[in-house]
Design a protein around this motif. Structure first.
Motif, short mmCIF file in Angstrom:
data_model
loop_
_atom_site.label_atom_id
_atom_site.label_comp_id
_atom_site.label_asym_id
_atom_site.label_seq_id
_atom_site.Cartn_x
_atom_site.Cartn_y
_atom_site.Cartn_z
N UNK A 188 -31.60 -31.00 -7.60
CA UNK A 188 -32.99 -30.74 -7.25
C UNK A 188 -33.50 -31.84 -6.34
N UNK A 189 -34.39 -31.46 -5.42
CA UNK A 189 -35.04 -32.41 -4.53
C UNK A 189 -36.54 -32.21 -4.65
N UNK A 190 -37.28 -33.28 -4.34
CA UNK A 190 -38.73 -33.27 -4.46
C UNK A 190 -39.36 -33.94 -3.24
N UNK A 191 -40.55 -33.45 -2.86
CA UNK A 191 -41.40 -34.20 -1.94
C UNK A 191 -42.24 -35.12 -2.80
N UNK A 192 -42.14 -36.41 -2.55
CA UNK A 192 -42.82 -37.41 -3.38
C UNK A 192 -43.77 -38.23 -2.50
N UNK A 193 -45.03 -38.37 -2.91
CA UNK A 193 -45.96 -39.21 -2.14
C UNK A 193 -45.58 -40.68 -2.31
N UNK A 194 -45.47 -41.36 -1.19
CA UNK A 194 -45.13 -42.78 -1.21
C UNK A 194 -46.00 -43.52 -0.20
N UNK A 253 -44.16 -36.83 -10.44
CA UNK A 253 -45.16 -37.09 -9.40
C UNK A 253 -44.90 -36.32 -8.10
N UNK A 254 -43.75 -35.63 -8.02
CA UNK A 254 -43.40 -34.93 -6.79
C UNK A 254 -43.50 -33.43 -6.93
N UNK A 255 -43.31 -32.75 -5.81
CA UNK A 255 -43.29 -31.29 -5.76
C UNK A 255 -41.86 -30.85 -5.52
N UNK A 256 -41.33 -30.03 -6.42
CA UNK A 256 -39.95 -29.57 -6.29
C UNK A 256 -39.78 -28.73 -5.02
#
Length: 126
Positions: free
Chosen positions: A37-43, A87-90
């Motif tokens: 799985x990958x996520x978009x994570x705010x950084x 904290x991220x969006x899959x």
């Protein structure tokens, strides 16, 4: 404690604390804790970190930018008991097959405006 190798040297981070955060990006991340799985994570684009040496003494303060900043934030999140799925969006199957326009539309929904409160609450350690 974690280590990061920078070109010819390795930095040891004991008891790290993010002191200052600047900028915003959505980073595409995966972790060995969550398979396939990958996520978009705010950084944050830039972080200033305070940490001790491997003997637990002598505080150091360094600024990290880009990939190094994202990696440090991921490590600090793990120390605090958070993983990227918290904290991220899959990123769902099929995302990579979308057109650039469709991807831009999805990412615009995740833009800075939607994560401002998250960044101010969770990652502002001043």
């Amino acid at each position: 404690v974690f280590l990061i190798k920078f070109n010819d040297s390795t930095e040891i981070f004991c008891n790290p604390r993010i002191d200052v955060c600047k900028g915003f990006c959505l980073n595409r991340e995966s972790t060995v804790s969550i398979h396939n799985k990958e996520y978009f994570v705010p950084r944050n684009d830039t972080v200033e970190v305070i940490y001790q040496n491997h003997f637990g003494e002598h505080f150091h303060k360094n600024t990290f930018v880009g990939l190094a900043a994202c990696y440090i934030q991921q490590m600090v999140d793990l120390f605090e008991g958070m993983i990227i799925s918290d904290i991220g969006l899959e990123i769902l199957p099929g995302y990579d097959e979308l057109t650039d326009e469709e991807k831009s539309e999805i990412l615009s929904l995740l833009g800075k405006k939607n994560y401002n409160s998250f960044l101010n609450k969770e990652h502002n350690f001043q």
